[in-house]
Design a protein around this motif. Structure first.
Motif, PDB file in Angstrom:
ATOM      1  N   ALA A 288       0.806  -1.307  -0.356  1.00  0.00           N
ATOM      2  CA  ALA A 288       0.205  -0.397   0.404  1.00  0.00           C
ATOM      3  C   ALA A 288       0.770   0.844   0.285  1.00  0.00           C
ATOM      4  N   ARG A 293      -1.593   4.114  -1.907  1.00  0.00           N
ATOM      5  CA  ARG A 293      -2.301   4.091  -1.527  1.00  0.00           C
ATOM      6  C   ARG A 293      -2.922   3.344   0.215  1.00  0.00           C
ATOM      7  N   TRP A 296      -5.721   2.661   2.287  1.00  0.00           N
ATOM      8  CA  TRP A 296      -5.732   0.723   1.850  1.00  0.00           C
ATOM      9  C   TRP A 296      -5.657   0.282   3.478  1.00  0.00           C
ATOM     10  N   ASP A 299      -8.991   1.435   5.287  1.00  0.00           N
ATOM     11  CA  ASP A 299     -10.524   1.115   5.066  1.00  0.00           C
ATOM     12  C   ASP A 299     -10.676  -0.841   5.710  1.00  0.00           C
ATOM     13  N   LEU A 302     -10.126  -3.998   4.061  1.00  0.00           N
ATOM     14  CA  LEU A 302      -9.344  -4.270   3.501  1.00  0.00           C
ATOM     15  C   LEU A 302      -7.994  -4.943   5.038  1.00  0.00           C
ATOM     16  N   TRP A 308      -8.795  -8.596   0.670  1.00  0.00           N
ATOM     17  CA  TRP A 308      -7.405  -8.150  -0.282  1.00  0.00           C
ATOM     18  C   TRP A 308      -8.698  -9.397  -1.353  1.00  0.00           C
TER      19      TRP A 308
END
Length: 433
Positions: A288, A293, A296, A299, A302, A308
């Motif tokens: 990530a 990102r 993530w 999140d 995830l 995932w």
């Protein structure tokens, strides 16, 4: 062997790294199977790949071919012409380095007697006929054991010979046993037909490796007992063994086999695909951060490997592929591996040939063509690297019956007159016949 004599061939030679040479004498410590004598009544790939591996480890392999036409692998496509204009197919060219060829009519009593005489001097006698054929020809385990009780007898067949099976009469090629073993269901999307032969001749080469293991174990056992034994390799069994993941996953509730809960997929970079495997939280965090990102990490969709996997195509893939869009496969993999994430490029055959790892490990062998077509035939080299056994030059594949006279003379002590008689009787053939 002579050079190719043109710039294109020279470039191939440089790319292939290891050339075929006429002789392969032992150097240094020699090779572990030096002195082991193998008599192979074989065709196509499953057994020839195994005996080629034994030859690369030092064994002396005499290949028995049909007097009329030889190993059926010679008839495969694509092919090249041998020095006498006979076709030599790709299957034969990649499975028969380091062997001597003797052409024999096994249905001729005198031809069978020649093979029996060679079997009496062999350490390993092997065949890959359809079940029952070797016995009908007089080359079954009992026949060989009566002649040479110390011989290890190897049989490679679709479904084996020593246990009952409903498939005993079925012919088998690599894709048949691959499909039967469930390999074609591994990661097959619903509604999409299976891809047949996705890995070439895995059913052959995979079975051959188990055959080599069995022969080595039986030779070791013979050291302790003085007796040979039957090594019975069923290609179907070998492919079931190679499908350990799919069968194990299914037994633990993953009914679609290869759809394991983690990131294990191919992602597009600028010039092709890269493989990424990520199955641990610290790897996901590194991934990530690398692809920019970091959201993530917080999140809730995830939270772990199953999540995932569930959001691979709607969240993970777009993020990774956006990051990789301006990078080559090599650049993307360099960054991923530096971050501790397992990755590698999806290579074409041309990429493999040019790979410096391949050159360093001597993993390609170049054999001159004999039909004036530019460039050599390239074949994978020996992946077994032994610290006290220096790799020897490869000896090219034999032409049909090329060594018949030499084998009869040197191994069996036959005179020129006796060899001529066998040839005139139709029991054997030779390169000049």
């Amino acid at each position: 062997m002579s050079g190719w004599g043109n710039a294109e061939s020279a470039a191939y030679r440089e790319a292939a790294y290891t050339e075929v040479e006429g002789d392969g004498g032992s150097r240094g410590f020699g090779r572990p199977l030096d002195g082991v004598r193998v008599l192979a009544v074989e065709q196509m790939q499953a057994l020839p790949y195994a005996t080629q591996m034994l030859a690369r480890l030092g064994a002396e392999v005499i290949k028995v071919e049909a007097r009329d036409g030889g190993d059926s692998g010679r008839g495969s496509l694509p092919s090249m012409a041998d020095p006498d204009g006979r076709p030599v197919g790709a299957t034969f060219l990649r499975n028969n380095f380091g062997k001597r060829s003797i052409a024999v009519d096994l249905k001729n009593p005198e031809g069978l007697a020649v093979v029996h005489a060679l079997a009496a001097k062999a350490d390993v006698v092997c065949e890959n006929f359809k079940a029952g054929v070797a016995g009908r020809l007089g080359l079954g385990f009992e026949d060989i054991a009566a002649i040479n009780p110390r011989a290890v007898y190897l049989s490679v067949s679709g479904f084996g010979n020593t246990r009952e099976t409903p498939y005993a009469t079925w012919p088998a090629y690599a894709p048949v046993v691959e499909g039967m073993a469930g390999l074609y269901e591994f990661k097959r999307p619903p509604g999409v037909p299976p891809i047949v032969s996705p890995l070439g001749g895995l059913g052959d080469t995979g079975s051959a490796l188990f055959a080599v293991i069995g022969v080595l174990a039986a030779l070791r056992h013979r050291e302790a007992t003085g007796r040979g034994q039957y090594v019975d390799i069923a290609m179907y069994d070998a492919m079931i063994a190679l499908n350990d993941t799919g069968i194990g996953y299914w037994s633990m509730g993953l009914e679609h086999g290869g759809l394991a809960p983690l990131i294990n997929d191919a992602f597009m970079a600028r010039d092709g695909y890269v493989i990424v495997q990520c199955g641990r939280p610290h790897m996901f965090e590194a991934l990530a951060r690398l692809v920019g990102r970091t959201e993530w990490l917080d999140d809730p969709r995830l939270a772990g490997p199953q999540d995932w996997f569930d959001h691979l195509d709607d969240v993970i893939r777009p993020g990774i592929e956006a990051w990789a869009a301006d990078k080559t496969r090599r650049e993307a993999c360099a960054a991923l591996t530096a971050a501790g994430i397992a990755s590698g490029p999806v290579n074409t055959p041309a990429d493999v040939i040019a790979d410096p790892h391949v050159k360093s490990r001597d993993m390609l062998v170049a054999m001159d063509r004999t039909d004036d077509v530019p460039g050599p035939v390239l074949t994978p080299g020996n992946p077994v690297k032994l610290s006290l056994a220096e790799e020897q030059p490869e000896t090219r594949v034999p032409w049909l019956g090329e060594h018949t006279d030499d084998v009869l003379r040197d191994e069996l002590g036959l005179s020129d007159a006796e060899i001529t008689h066998l040839r005139e009787a139709g029991a054997v053939g030779a390169a000049d016949a």
